[in-house]
Design a protein around this motif. Structure first.
Motif, PDB file in Angstrom:
ATOM      1  N   LYS A 169       9.171  -5.360  -8.850  1.00 54.23           N
ATOM      2  CA  LYS A 169       8.741  -4.102  -8.237  1.00 54.23           C
ATOM      3  C   LYS A 169       7.218  -3.954  -8.314  1.00 54.23           C
ATOM      4  CE  LYS A 169       9.665   0.827  -8.180  1.00 54.23           C
ATOM      5  NZ  LYS A 169      10.453   1.918  -8.756  1.00 54.23           N
ATOM      6  N   LEU A 170       6.647  -4.237  -9.447  1.00 53.91           N
ATOM      7  CA  LEU A 170       5.208  -4.126  -9.613  1.00 53.91           C
ATOM      8  C   LEU A 170       4.473  -5.170  -8.772  1.00 53.91           C
ATOM      9  CD1 LEU A 170       2.833  -2.748 -10.930  1.00 53.91           C
ATOM     10  CD2 LEU A 170       3.150  -4.228 -12.919  1.00 53.91           C
ATOM     11  N   MET A 171       5.000  -6.388  -8.715  1.00 54.05           N
ATOM     12  CA  MET A 171       4.367  -7.427  -7.898  1.00 54.05           C
ATOM     13  C   MET A 171       4.397  -7.036  -6.430  1.00 54.05           C
ATOM     14  SD  MET A 171       2.826 -10.253  -8.615  1.00 54.05           S
ATOM     15  CE  MET A 171       1.577 -10.256  -7.371  1.00 54.05           C
ATOM     16  N   SER A 172       5.481  -6.433  -6.001  1.00 58.45           N
ATOM     17  CA  SER A 172       5.589  -5.949  -4.630  1.00 58.45           C
ATOM     18  C   SER A 172       4.524  -4.887  -4.349  1.00 58.45           C
ATOM     19  CB  SER A 172       6.981  -5.375  -4.378  1.00 58.45           C
ATOM     20  OG  SER A 172       7.068  -4.836  -3.094  1.00 58.45           O
ATOM     21  N   GLN A 173       4.298  -3.996  -5.291  1.00 59.95           N
ATOM     22  CA  GLN A 173       3.280  -2.960  -5.133  1.00 59.95           C
ATOM     23  C   GLN A 173       1.880  -3.574  -5.052  1.00 59.95           C
ATOM     24  OE1 GLN A 173       4.082  -0.450  -8.501  1.00 59.95           O
ATOM     25  NE2 GLN A 173       5.609   0.757  -7.410  1.00 59.95           N
ATOM     26  N   VAL A 174       1.624  -4.595  -5.860  1.00 54.27           N
ATOM     27  CA  VAL A 174       0.326  -5.275  -5.833  1.00 54.27           C
ATOM     28  C   VAL A 174       0.093  -5.884  -4.453  1.00 54.27           C
ATOM     29  CG1 VAL A 174      -0.939  -7.274  -6.742  1.00 54.27           C
ATOM     30  CG2 VAL A 174       0.252  -5.727  -8.310  1.00 54.27           C
ATOM     31  N   ILE A 175       1.112  -6.571  -3.932  1.00 49.84           N
ATOM     32  CA  ILE A 175       1.000  -7.197  -2.612  1.00 49.84           C
ATOM     33  C   ILE A 175       0.792  -6.142  -1.535  1.00 49.84           C
ATOM     34  CG2 ILE A 175       2.297  -8.446  -0.819  1.00 49.84           C
ATOM     35  CD1 ILE A 175       3.473 -10.158  -3.134  1.00 49.84           C
ATOM     36  N   GLU A 176       1.582  -5.089  -1.552  1.00 55.72           N
ATOM     37  CA  GLU A 176       1.475  -4.053  -0.518  1.00 55.72           C
ATOM     38  C   GLU A 176       0.126  -3.335  -0.565  1.00 55.72           C
ATOM     39  OE1 GLU A 176       3.423  -3.694   2.116  1.00 55.72           O
ATOM     40  OE2 GLU A 176       4.481  -5.412   1.284  1.00 55.72           O
ATOM     41  N   THR A 177      -0.420  -3.159  -1.748  1.00 58.14           N
ATOM     42  CA  THR A 177      -1.747  -2.553  -1.862  1.00 58.14           C
ATOM     43  C   THR A 177      -2.787  -3.433  -1.178  1.00 58.14           C
ATOM     44  OG1 THR A 177      -1.183  -1.422  -3.913  1.00 58.14           O
ATOM     45  CG2 THR A 177      -3.529  -1.769  -3.482  1.00 58.14           C
ATOM     46  N   HIS A 178      -2.698  -4.727  -1.401  1.00 62.12           N
ATOM     47  CA  HIS A 178      -3.649  -5.644  -0.769  1.00 62.12           C
ATOM     48  C   HIS A 178      -3.430  -5.698   0.748  1.00 62.12           C
ATOM     49  CE1 HIS A 178      -6.765  -8.591  -0.801  1.00 62.12           C
ATOM     50  NE2 HIS A 178      -6.049  -9.346   0.009  1.00 62.12           N
ATOM     51  N   VAL A 179      -2.190  -5.693   1.156  1.00 65.04           N
ATOM     52  CA  VAL A 179      -1.867  -5.686   2.593  1.00 65.04           C
ATOM     53  C   VAL A 179      -2.492  -4.466   3.261  1.00 65.04           C
ATOM     54  CG1 VAL A 179       0.057  -5.332   4.206  1.00 65.04           C
ATOM     55  CG2 VAL A 179       0.236  -7.075   2.433  1.00 65.04           C
ATOM     56  N   GLU A 180      -2.390  -3.311   2.628  1.00 65.74           N
ATOM     57  CA  GLU A 180      -2.955  -2.080   3.185  1.00 65.74           C
ATOM     58  C   GLU A 180      -4.471  -2.153   3.310  1.00 65.74           C
ATOM     59  OE1 GLU A 180      -1.612   0.660   4.633  1.00 65.74           O
ATOM     60  OE2 GLU A 180       0.221  -0.530   4.518  1.00 65.74           O
ATOM     61  N   GLU A 181      -5.134  -2.833   2.381  1.00 66.06           N
ATOM     62  CA  GLU A 181      -6.583  -3.003   2.470  1.00 66.06           C
ATOM     63  C   GLU A 181      -6.947  -3.741   3.758  1.00 66.06           C
ATOM     64  OE1 GLU A 181      -8.127  -4.892  -1.037  1.00 66.06           O
ATOM     65  OE2 GLU A 181      -7.187  -3.411  -2.343  1.00 66.06           O
ATOM     66  N   HIS A 182      -6.177  -4.770   4.070  1.00 72.13           N
ATOM     67  CA  HIS A 182      -6.435  -5.527   5.299  1.00 72.13           C
ATOM     68  C   HIS A 182      -6.107  -4.684   6.534  1.00 72.13           C
ATOM     69  CE1 HIS A 182      -7.460  -9.646   4.013  1.00 72.13           C
ATOM     70  NE2 HIS A 182      -6.871  -9.265   2.890  1.00 72.13           N
ATOM     71  N   LYS A 183      -5.021  -3.933   6.459  1.00 74.72           N
ATOM     72  CA  LYS A 183      -4.593  -3.118   7.601  1.00 74.72           C
ATOM     73  C   LYS A 183      -5.637  -2.056   7.959  1.00 74.72           C
ATOM     74  CE  LYS A 183      -0.738  -0.307   9.205  1.00 74.72           C
ATOM     75  NZ  LYS A 183       0.567   0.244   8.858  1.00 74.72           N
ATOM     76  N   ARG A 184      -6.257  -1.450   6.960  1.00 71.32           N
ATOM     77  CA  ARG A 184      -7.251  -0.394   7.200  1.00 71.32           C
ATOM     78  C   ARG A 184      -8.495  -0.913   7.914  1.00 71.32           C
ATOM     79  NH1 ARG A 184      -5.825   1.482   1.854  1.00 71.32           N
ATOM     80  NH2 ARG A 184      -7.554   0.251   1.044  1.00 71.32           N
ATOM     81  N   LYS A 185      -8.754  -2.188   7.842  1.00 73.24           N
ATOM     82  CA  LYS A 185      -9.949  -2.768   8.457  1.00 73.24           C
ATOM     83  C   LYS A 185      -9.789  -3.022   9.951  1.00 73.24           C
ATOM     84  CE  LYS A 185     -11.272  -5.067   4.197  1.00 73.24           C
ATOM     85  NZ  LYS A 185     -11.458  -6.364   3.544  1.00 73.24           N
ATOM     86  N   ILE A 186      -8.568  -2.899  10.471  1.00 72.17           N
ATOM     87  CA  ILE A 186      -8.299  -3.237  11.871  1.00 72.17           C
ATOM     88  C   ILE A 186      -7.904  -1.976  12.625  1.00 72.17           C
ATOM     89  CG2 ILE A 186      -6.885  -4.634  13.424  1.00 72.17           C
ATOM     90  CD1 ILE A 186      -6.533  -6.584  11.047  1.00 72.17           C
ATOM     91  N   ARG A 187      -8.614  -1.706  13.703  1.00 70.33           N
ATOM     92  CA  ARG A 187      -8.355  -0.479  14.472  1.00 70.33           C
ATOM     93  C   ARG A 187      -7.147  -0.586  15.408  1.00 70.33           C
ATOM     94  NH1 ARG A 187     -12.499   3.194  13.946  1.00 70.33           N
ATOM     95  NH2 ARG A 187     -14.464   2.322  13.207  1.00 70.33           N
ATOM     96  N   ASP A 188      -6.986  -1.721  16.048  1.00 69.96           N
ATOM     97  CA  ASP A 188      -5.888  -1.896  17.000  1.00 69.96           C
ATOM     98  C   ASP A 188      -4.558  -2.010  16.244  1.00 69.96           C
ATOM     99  OD1 ASP A 188      -4.621  -2.497  19.551  1.00 69.96           O
ATOM    100  OD2 ASP A 188      -4.438  -4.546  18.780  1.00 69.96           O
ATOM    101  N   PRO A 189      -3.617  -1.086  16.486  1.00 66.43           N
ATOM    102  CA  PRO A 189      -2.348  -1.086  15.749  1.00 66.43           C
ATOM    103  C   PRO A 189      -1.546  -2.389  15.881  1.00 66.43           C
ATOM    104  CG  PRO A 189      -2.587   0.948  16.989  1.00 66.43           C
ATOM    105  CD  PRO A 189      -3.707   0.046  17.404  1.00 66.43           C
TER     106      PRO A 189
END
Length: 63
Positions: A18-38
């Motif tokens: 569960k914690l490893m999943s949260q770590v991955i998703e946090t990093h994924v969100e960092e990348h997602k925020r950098k891209i404007r096109d959905p």
């Protein structure tokens, strides 16, 4: 620990799914925020998530 090759981020491996999943998703969100096109952002999210999960599984199976 695993290193994401695109940005060089280092993620610590933890023996808790569960914690490893949260770590991955946090990093994924960092990348997602950098891209404007959905559509592009979703493709990046999947690519980052799959790469990190594959690295975790590979590392876990070798130890």
């Amino acid at each position: 620990m695993i290193r994401y090759s695109t940005c060089g981020a280092v993620l610590m491996l933890v023996p808790n799914v569960k914690l490893m999943s949260q770590v991955i998703e946090t990093h994924v969100e960092e990348h997602k925020r950098k891209i404007r096109d959905p559509k592009t952002a979703e493709a990046e999210v999947e690519r980052v998530r799959e790469d990190l999960i594959a690295q975790v599984l590979k590392k876990a199976s070798s130890e």
